[in-house]
Design a protein around this motif. Structure first.
Motif, mmCIF file in Angstrom:
data_model
loop_
_atom_site.group_PDB
_atom_site.id
_atom_site.type_symbol
_atom_site.label_atom_id
_atom_site.label_comp_id
_atom_site.label_asym_id
_atom_site.label_seq_id
_atom_site.Cartn_x
_atom_site.Cartn_y
_atom_site.Cartn_z
ATOM 1 N N THR A 33 0.855 -1.179 0.000
ATOM 2 C CA THR A 33 0.000 0.000 0.000
ATOM 3 C C THR A 33 0.892 1.231 0.000
ATOM 4 O O THR A 33 2.110 1.104 -0.104
ATOM 5 C CB THR A 33 -0.955 -0.022 1.222
ATOM 6 O OG1 THR A 33 -1.873 1.057 1.110
ATOM 7 C CG2 THR A 33 -0.207 0.028 2.524
ATOM 8 N N TYR A 34 0.334 2.390 0.101
ATOM 9 C CA TYR A 34 1.133 3.608 0.197
ATOM 10 C C TYR A 34 0.479 4.561 1.186
ATOM 11 O O TYR A 34 -0.719 4.520 1.414
ATOM 12 C CB TYR A 34 1.336 4.277 -1.169
ATOM 13 C CG TYR A 34 0.062 4.612 -1.911
ATOM 14 C CD1 TYR A 34 -0.564 5.844 -1.748
ATOM 15 C CD2 TYR A 34 -0.510 3.704 -2.784
ATOM 16 C CE1 TYR A 34 -1.728 6.151 -2.430
ATOM 17 C CE2 TYR A 34 -1.680 4.006 -3.471
ATOM 18 C CZ TYR A 34 -2.279 5.231 -3.291
ATOM 19 O OH TYR A 34 -3.436 5.528 -3.964
ATOM 20 N N LEU A 46 -8.099 4.662 1.699
ATOM 21 C CA LEU A 46 -6.862 3.893 1.678
ATOM 22 C C LEU A 46 -7.046 2.687 0.768
ATOM 23 O O LEU A 46 -8.127 2.104 0.718
ATOM 24 C CB LEU A 46 -6.522 3.427 3.097
ATOM 25 C CG LEU A 46 -6.552 4.507 4.181
ATOM 26 C CD1 LEU A 46 -6.314 3.889 5.550
ATOM 27 C CD2 LEU A 46 -5.523 5.575 3.878
ATOM 28 N N HIS A 47 -5.980 2.309 0.062
ATOM 29 C CA HIS A 47 -6.030 1.182 -0.870
ATOM 30 C C HIS A 47 -4.905 0.203 -0.560
ATOM 31 O O HIS A 47 -3.842 0.617 -0.099
ATOM 32 C CB HIS A 47 -5.874 1.671 -2.312
ATOM 33 C CG HIS A 47 -6.920 2.644 -2.735
ATOM 34 N ND1 HIS A 47 -8.149 2.261 -3.201
ATOM 35 C CD2 HIS A 47 -6.926 3.995 -2.731
ATOM 36 C CE1 HIS A 47 -8.866 3.329 -3.484
ATOM 37 N NE2 HIS A 47 -8.152 4.395 -3.193
ATOM 38 N N TYR A 87 -3.714 -0.294 9.761
ATOM 39 C CA TYR A 87 -2.973 -1.529 9.497
ATOM 40 C C TYR A 87 -3.852 -2.448 8.658
ATOM 41 O O TYR A 87 -5.035 -2.604 8.944
ATOM 42 C CB TYR A 87 -2.584 -2.193 10.819
ATOM 43 C CG TYR A 87 -1.833 -1.242 11.713
ATOM 44 C CD1 TYR A 87 -0.450 -1.145 11.643
ATOM 45 C CD2 TYR A 87 -2.515 -0.395 12.586
ATOM 46 C CE1 TYR A 87 0.238 -0.242 12.441
ATOM 47 C CE2 TYR A 87 -1.839 0.510 13.385
ATOM 48 C CZ TYR A 87 -0.465 0.585 13.311
ATOM 49 O OH TYR A 87 0.215 1.482 14.086
ATOM 50 N N VAL A 88 -3.258 -3.043 7.625
ATOM 51 C CA VAL A 88 -4.029 -3.862 6.696
ATOM 52 C C VAL A 88 -3.353 -5.217 6.505
ATOM 53 O O VAL A 88 -2.128 -5.308 6.421
ATOM 54 C CB VAL A 88 -4.233 -3.125 5.344
ATOM 55 C CG1 VAL A 88 -2.909 -2.797 4.674
ATOM 56 C CG2 VAL A 88 -5.135 -3.918 4.416
ATOM 57 N N SER A 89 -4.172 -6.255 6.457
ATOM 58 C CA SER A 89 -3.684 -7.603 6.197
ATOM 59 C C SER A 89 -4.342 -8.139 4.927
ATOM 60 O O SER A 89 -5.356 -7.622 4.468
ATOM 61 C CB SER A 89 -4.013 -8.533 7.373
ATOM 62 O OG SER A 89 -5.415 -8.706 7.474
ATOM 63 N N VAL A 105 -0.241 1.732 7.179
ATOM 64 C CA VAL A 105 -0.585 2.827 6.280
ATOM 65 C C VAL A 105 -0.679 4.082 7.151
ATOM 66 O O VAL A 105 -1.480 4.136 8.086
ATOM 67 C CB VAL A 105 -1.934 2.598 5.573
ATOM 68 C CG1 VAL A 105 -2.203 3.703 4.569
ATOM 69 C CG2 VAL A 105 -1.982 1.238 4.912
ATOM 70 N N THR A 106 0.159 5.073 6.851
ATOM 71 C CA THR A 106 0.185 6.300 7.635
ATOM 72 C C THR A 106 -0.545 7.406 6.880
ATOM 73 O O THR A 106 -0.269 7.648 5.710
ATOM 74 C CB THR A 106 1.638 6.735 7.915
ATOM 75 O OG1 THR A 106 2.293 5.683 8.624
ATOM 76 C CG2 THR A 106 1.679 8.004 8.746
#
Length: 170
Positions: A33-34, A46-47, A87-89, A105-106
């Motif tokens: 992600t970014y 968010l992606h 936070y992504v999983s 992801v910030t």
């Protein structure tokens, strides 16, 4: 990996056996992600990617444990001032397997007065805050710029169409 065991009854019924199969599924890799920058407080989308072995994502408020905020390839969060981490999983809805790590992801909230750098050799996953880490597209710079910000373009060719600028930038 599928493993099959044969289970034989011992002392109950002679000659009675049964096969039992177990499937062990691989965990999907953590997504990529970014980070995001937005002007002032509000919503930001968010992606994240879905690596091989996953077909969805799970968004959390902590790097381990924490609360599940949403599922899907994107998540729209409401942020206030400062910096907020999400936070992504990666997740497979068929096997119920989830990546063993989460990607941070910030989201940084800022006011106007920033300078954004774009160069056709850059990357839209860069922070875009210096000529050493520029964005690749004008559209990404316009997306993160606040009213009154400066967008500096490096020499190059930008093949972008239909960019809508709905704020005053220089």
């Amino acid at each position: 990996v599928t493993v099959t065991y044969t289970i034989a009854a011992n002392g109950l019924c002679a000659g009675s056996t049964d096969d039992v199969s177990f499937t062990v599924n691989a965990l999907p890799a953590a997504p990529t992600t970014y980070d995001q920058v937005r002007c002032n407080s509000g919503d930001v989308t968010l992606h994240a990617t879905q690596p091989a072995g996953s077909n969805s994502n799970r968004w959390y408020d902590a790097s381990t444990g924490g609360s599940l905020l949403a599922t899907g390839t994107s998540y729209t969060a409401t942020v206030s001032s400062g910096t907020t981490n999400f936070y992504v999983s990666s997740y497979n809805t068929v096997t119920s397997c989830e990546s063993d790590t989460r990607t941070t992801v910030t989201v940084t909230t800022q006011g106007s007065g920033g300078t954004w750098h774009v160069d056709d050799t850059g990357s839209d996953t860069n922070p875009g805050t210096s000529s050493g880490s520029p964005f690749a597209t004008i559209a990404r710079a316009v997306e993160v710029a606040c009213h009154g910000d400066i967008i500096q373009l490096g020499a190059g060719t930008y093949a972008e169409y239909d960019i809508t600028v709905n704020k005053q930038v220089t």
